[in-house]
Design a protein around this motif. Structure first.
Motif, PDB file in Angstrom:
ATOM      1  N   GLU A  68       0.842  -1.200   0.000  1.00  0.00           N
ATOM      2  CA  GLU A  68       0.000   0.000   0.000  1.00  0.00           C
ATOM      3  C   GLU A  68       0.871   1.242   0.000  1.00  0.00           C
ATOM      4  N   LEU A 117      -2.872   4.202  -2.929  1.00  0.00           N
ATOM      5  CA  LEU A 117      -2.713   3.277  -4.052  1.00  0.00           C
ATOM      6  C   LEU A 117      -2.460   1.890  -3.462  1.00  0.00           C
ATOM      7  N   PRO A 144      -2.087  -2.069  -4.831  1.00  0.00           N
ATOM      8  CA  PRO A 144      -2.121  -3.101  -5.865  1.00  0.00           C
ATOM      9  C   PRO A 144      -2.925  -4.300  -5.356  1.00  0.00           C
ATOM     10  N   GLU A 145      -3.786  -4.822  -6.214  1.00  0.00           N
ATOM     11  CA  GLU A 145      -4.604  -5.988  -5.837  1.00  0.00           C
ATOM     12  C   GLU A 145      -4.583  -6.958  -7.004  1.00  0.00           C
ATOM     13  N   LYS A 195      -4.947  -5.695 -10.610  1.00  0.00           N
ATOM     14  CA  LYS A 195      -5.616  -4.398 -10.572  1.00  0.00           C
ATOM     15  C   LYS A 195      -4.955  -3.485  -9.554  1.00  0.00           C
ATOM     16  N   ILE A 196      -5.261  -2.211  -9.684  1.00  0.00           N
ATOM     17  CA  ILE A 196      -4.754  -1.238  -8.717  1.00  0.00           C
ATOM     18  C   ILE A 196      -5.913  -0.378  -8.242  1.00  0.00           C
ATOM     19  N   TYR A 197      -6.092  -0.389  -6.952  1.00  0.00           N
ATOM     20  CA  TYR A 197      -7.130   0.440  -6.345  1.00  0.00           C
ATOM     21  C   TYR A 197      -6.522   1.796  -6.005  1.00  0.00           C
ATOM     22  N   LEU A 198      -7.209   2.869  -6.417  1.00  0.00           N
ATOM     23  CA  LEU A 198      -6.731   4.220  -6.119  1.00  0.00           C
ATOM     24  C   LEU A 198      -7.828   5.027  -5.452  1.00  0.00           C
ATOM     25  N   THR A 255     -10.641   1.738  -9.789  1.00  0.00           N
ATOM     26  CA  THR A 255      -9.837   0.524  -9.881  1.00  0.00           C
ATOM     27  C   THR A 255      -9.357   0.376 -11.314  1.00  0.00           C
ATOM     28  N   TYR A 298      -0.906  -2.133 -14.301  1.00  0.00           N
ATOM     29  CA  TYR A 298       0.149  -2.093 -13.284  1.00  0.00           C
ATOM     30  C   TYR A 298       0.805  -0.717 -13.226  1.00  0.00           C
ATOM     31  N   VAL A 299       1.580  -0.532 -12.173  1.00  0.00           N
ATOM     32  CA  VAL A 299       2.336   0.711 -11.993  1.00  0.00           C
ATOM     33  C   VAL A 299       3.613   0.618 -12.809  1.00  0.00           C
ATOM     34  N   LEU A 339       0.741   4.733 -14.965  1.00  0.00           N
ATOM     35  CA  LEU A 339       0.123   3.405 -15.021  1.00  0.00           C
ATOM     36  C   LEU A 339       0.170   2.871 -16.448  1.00  0.00           C
TER      37      LEU A 339
END
Lengths: 63, 63
Positions: free
Chosen positions: A49, B24, B26-27, B30-33, B42, B46-47, B59
């Motif tokens: 995170e 931010l 990462p899941e 996916k990436i939750y922001l 979402t 990737y970053v 991204l």
């Protein structure tokens, strides 16, 4: 300044890994980090995170 | 403030995805922001790179 400190999450505790991080680049299973002073480190693991307002990057080691 | 703007890198161009990002996470793929104003998105991808001093999160979409 707007840098953040990177910590490794280990057994529920946060261990300081690198202060004043500017740049973070994921590279496969590693993460390249560079700080304000040009210090560079490569961490084997992933980002758990990031909170910019709390100036915190939380990393977790690859298992 | 120390938030950053998130951009999607598309064909060499940067397209604004979310402004004033605070969190931010990462899941998987996916990436939750979440931003300062509580707006949540979402992103499937990737970053590529984060630069805190430049207030920029780059991204890339999953291929």
């Amino acid at each position: 300044m707007c840098e953040a400190n990177a910590y490794i999450l280990k057994e529920g505790k946060e261990e300081l890994y690198l202060e004043n991080v500017d740049v973070l680049v994921p590279e496969g299973s590693k993460i390249y980090l560079k700080n304000l002073f040009g210090e560079q480190k490569t961490f084997e693991g992933y980002v758990k995170e990031i909170s910019l307002l709390r100036h915190k990057i939380l990393l977790e080691e690859a298992k």
